[in-house]
Scaffold this motif. Structure first.
Motif, PDB file in Angstrom:
ATOM      1  N   ILE A  34      37.861  21.240  76.566  1.00 38.14           N
ATOM      2  CA  ILE A  34      37.326  20.303  77.548  1.00 38.14           C
ATOM      3  C   ILE A  34      37.521  20.910  78.933  1.00 38.14           C
ATOM      4  N   ASP A  35      36.951  20.280  79.941  1.00 36.03           N
ATOM      5  CA  ASP A  35      36.893  20.870  81.273  1.00 36.03           C
ATOM      6  C   ASP A  35      38.267  21.043  81.908  1.00 36.03           C
ATOM      7  N   LYS A  36      38.311  21.936  82.896  1.00 42.59           N
ATOM      8  CA  LYS A  36      39.530  22.199  83.664  1.00 42.59           C
ATOM      9  C   LYS A  36      40.029  20.924  84.337  1.00 42.59           C
ATOM     10  N   THR A  62      41.142  18.277  83.148  1.00 46.86           N
ATOM     11  CA  THR A  62      41.024  17.043  82.379  1.00 46.86           C
ATOM     12  C   THR A  62      41.937  17.195  81.167  1.00 46.86           C
ATOM     13  N   ASP A  77      41.583  28.444  82.662  1.00 50.51           N
ATOM     14  CA  ASP A  77      40.997  27.350  83.435  1.00 50.51           C
ATOM     15  C   ASP A  77      40.353  26.299  82.544  1.00 50.51           C
ATOM     16  N   LYS A  78      40.984  26.035  81.403  1.00 46.48           N
ATOM     17  CA  LYS A  78      40.450  25.029  80.484  1.00 46.48           C
ATOM     18  C   LYS A  78      41.593  24.266  79.826  1.00 46.48           C
ATOM     19  N   THR A  79      41.222  23.138  79.226  1.00 45.62           N
ATOM     20  CA  THR A  79      42.140  22.393  78.375  1.00 45.62           C
ATOM     21  C   THR A  79      41.668  22.530  76.935  1.00 45.62           C
ATOM     22  N   GLY A 137      45.111  24.693  83.910  1.00 46.22           N
ATOM     23  CA  GLY A 137      44.202  24.201  84.931  1.00 46.22           C
ATOM     24  C   GLY A 137      44.369  24.920  86.254  1.00 46.22           C
TER      25      GLY A 137
END
Length: 734
Positions: free
Chosen positions: A173-175, A177, A142-144, A31
């Motif tokens: 899923i989004d950065k 999170t 920059d992601k999960t 992240g």
């Protein structure tokens, strides 16, 4: 043809209830900033010992590990363990911090290794993909990324190029999170845990733990702890194999102590999760113990009457407790012919008793003297015995050399550069010794300056606190640590900066290597040898009993070396990564000032200062008066006067903001000049930080409290100023 295709499709569907082959990485968080996490899942059906596993990072396309982190503890079936960067802040659940491996970017490969073999690989080892790997819309920067629920084993062979399983095994899923803390696995082996029942046969030192029978059980395991969250365990009772029984006799316990236990069952299908937790308190009263408040102390030869306290733990309400204070080492004539003294704690009393003796100055300069007292012949109480600190070691310093004369040019009004210059004048021009020589060298002096006073054949090692043989350096049991790292100025081991005994300490070679040239600051993961120390890729945090020592050594170096007479100009700076190109800078100044206040000079440190002074002819002034540091670097001190008008009364304001994360400001006022102490405690009453400990003029002040290295919870802040004593609560929420 259709039948064959259907058959292949059926084979690709996972079989529910089929256990995972080994541990695997179940979630990857890359992240913003330091929000980096790795989650590992155990779906094997059994509890796994993590000590055989390592996490490795392969940075910037490296084919060999850039950093390695050995795992510890156990991981139960159908459970996860989360590893985070020390500065990550988007997940509040239980984690283990590590700033080395958990410091990856989207282009760094990460591997889970067991006994030298890969059990899972994220990315491609030996490949630098640019900024990240990708597969369609899925990227590693920059992601999960979450492992899909149908994956039952990790990637054990690295692809030579690309990340071929990224699109097939991972969901994005989004950065910033996450779904950390749990993992959905289609093949999870679910075994019903037993139900723990109340303890029976409870005595002062034992009880029987009970649980119900589970069909198909092949064995049961239990945990015993003194804390309800099982963050620590009674020795020998972490995942204890109880056999294929439904009760177990737990022995070797202490009277009057509350314990917690839980059970798990093992079947041919796997191991269950934990049962419910049962609380049990052993009968009887806790054992009475007697201990000195201190382990060691330093006194001046002409100090006169000296008193040290002995405390009692768990006094008996019915019987008094008696003991004798015996001089076991040293010359009784040095303390007015001391004779053994008897002490008595009345029944039910927890009032401390005192060891008192008198020192006299014989007006003759002499070496240091050493005394040791022990608490002996203990009787009464609840089976009373000696506690953890039953021995007090004392160093008597000859004060015929008046330190006031050394610092006679310094006035109380001096601060900043004026004070620093005057201190420089007291420490410059010291006698220098060679780093290694057939004559007296730094090895020889360290054997004396860092000698243990109980076992004089050993020296104390900085950071680890270990005791090793003085002559063990020849067998590489210890080496020499430059606390101000010698690369910060590139002075090496040349006489002067490189051999100054005020900056050298014995250290464990592995710890010395890990500390390397790091700056000093909060946070990181615990070191495997120096377990009280924490470190990451940019800083080193010593244990609490060493924080002040380290700070004062850095302050000394920044004062002694001012660029004159061929010396370097060393400066303390409020940065980490302070010396990327060997600049003569060391940080982090605000942290070091805080540590200096938090951990004032100890008897060991003061005694060490005397011995180095005997050889070098100069002292570390910040040991003689540790409050000078706040005056020299006053611009970096967190306390500020905000109003010079004389307050009419004492005042302690509410902290703001409250709740806070991680910094809050505390305001206070004093109507007259006096010594002020502002401290922060946790909810257990344990000291967390000393924010102010100084003589202040009348006025209104603010001081900032930073809980960046502390957990969420309620904290208590307290002010003591003369007879004024007040406390208030504040709440840290992360």
């Amino acid at each position: 043809m259709i039948k064959k295709l259907l058959f292949l499709l059926i084979l690709s569907i996972p079989v529910l209830g089929q256990a995972a082959k080994d541990l695997f990485i179940s979630e990857y968080v890359e992240g913003s900033s330091y929000n980096k996490y790795i989650e590992i899942y155990n779906g094997t059906g059994n509890t796994v010992d993590l000590s055989a596993y390592e996490l490795q990072i392969f940075s910037n396309g490296s084919a060999t590990p850039s950093k390695t982190f050995t795992l510890t503890g156990t991981l139960h079936n159908n459970s996860v363990i989360v590893y985070q960067h020390p500065s990550a802040n988007i997940y509040s659940g239980a984690t283990t911090s590590n700033g080395d491996v958990i410091n990856f970017n989207g282009d760094d490969a990460v591997a889970l290794v067991k006994s030298g073999s890969y059990v899972d690989i994220f990315g491609s080892i030996g490949e630098d993909p640019g900024s990240n790997w990708s597969s369609g819309s899925i990227v590693t920067k920059d992601k999960t990324l979450k492992r899909k629920s149908n994956i039952s084993e990790g990637v054990t062979n690295s692809s030579t190029t690309g990340f071929p399983t990224l699109g097939t095994e991972w969901e994005m899923i989004d950065k910033d999170t996450h779904d950390l803390g749990t993992h959905q696995f289609d093949g999870a082996v679910t075994v019903t845990p037993p139900t723990a029942g109340s303890a029976t046969n409870v005595t002062e030192t034992a009880f029987t733990a009970n649980w119900n029978s589970i069909s198909g059980a092949t064995g049961y395991f239990i945990d015993i702890s003194e804390v309800s969250d099982f963050s620590s365990f009674v020795t020998g009772f972490e995942n204890k194999d109880a056999g294929n029984v439904t009760s177990f006799n737990v022995t070797g316990l202490n009277p009057g102590v509350t314990y917690y236990y839980r059970a798990r069952v093992q079947t041919t299908s796997g191991t269950s999760g934990n049962s419910n937790t049962i609380t049990v308190t052993t009968s009887g009263n806790p054992t009475t113990t007697l201990s000195f408040i201190k382990r060691n102390a330093l006194v001046l030869e002409g100090e006169g009457e000296v008193t040290f306290e002995i405390k009692i733990n768990f006094p008996s309400s019915a019987k008094s407790t008696n003991a004798e204070l015996v001089l076991v080492k040293g010359n009784a004539a040095s303390i007015s012919n001391y004779t053994t003294k008897s002490i008595e704690f009345a029944a039910g009393s927890d009032v401390a008793q005192n060891l008192t003796f008198t020192t006299t100055n014989d007006e003759n300069p002499e070496d240091l003297e050493y005394l040791s007292f022990e608490v002996r012949n203990i009787s009464g109480g609840n089976s009373a015995k000696a506690g953890d600190v039953s021995r007090l070691d004392i160093t008597i310093v000859d004060d015929d050399q008046d330190k006031n004369s050394i610092y006679s040019s310094i006035t109380s009004s001096m601060k900043d550069d004026e004070l620093k210059t005057q201190l420089y004048n007291t420490v410059k021009g010291h006698t220098e010794f060679p780093y290694t020589s057939s004559s007296t060298d730094t090895w020889d002096i360290l054997k004396e300056s860092d000698q243990d006073q109980t076992d004089t054949t050993k020296v104390h090692l900085i950071y680890s606190g270990l005791l090793v043989e003085k002559d063990g350096h020849s067998a590489n049991q210890w080496n020499r640590e430059h606390v101000w790292a010698k690369s910060h100025g590139d002075f090496g081991t040349t006489e002067g900066e490189g051999t100054d005994l005020h900056n050298l300490r014995p250290a464990h070679p592995s710890v010395n290597s890990s500390k390397s040239n790091l700056d000093f600051d909060w946070g990181g993961s615990s070191h495997s040898i120096a377990t009280e120390c924490k470190y990451d890729s940019d800083s080193w945090e010593p244990g609490d009993e060493m924080k002040g020592d380290v700070a004062r050594m850095i302050f000394y170096m920044a004062t002694r070396y001012e660029g004159e007479n061929g010396d370097l100009d060393l400066e303390a700076t409020d940065n980490i990564f302070s010396s990327p190109n060997k600049e003569p800078l060391h940080g982090k100044l605000t942290t070091l000032l805080e540590w200096n206040r938090q951990d004032p000079p100890s008897a060991f440190e003061m005694r060490r200062n005397e011995i180095v002074y005997k050889y070098q002819g100069n002292r570390n002034p910040y040991i003689d008066n540790y409050l000078w540091a706040d005056k020299v670097w006053s611009d970096y001190v967190s306390i500020k006067e905000v109003e010079e008008n004389i307050p009419q009364d004492y005042f302690l304001g509410d902290n703001y903001p409250n709740p806070f994360n991680p910094t809050s400001r505390i305001e206070f006022a004093i109507p007259q000049k006096e010594r002020v102490k502002v401290s922060v405690y946790n909810i257990l009453g344990e000291l967390v930080k000393t924010l102010v400990d100084d003589e202040l003029d009348s006025g209104t002040y603010v001081v900032d409290f930073n809980a960046g290295n502390l957990s969420s919870g309620v904290y208590i802040y307290n002010i003591q100023a003369g007879s004024f004593n007040m406390s208030k609560k504040m709440l840290c929420i992360k």
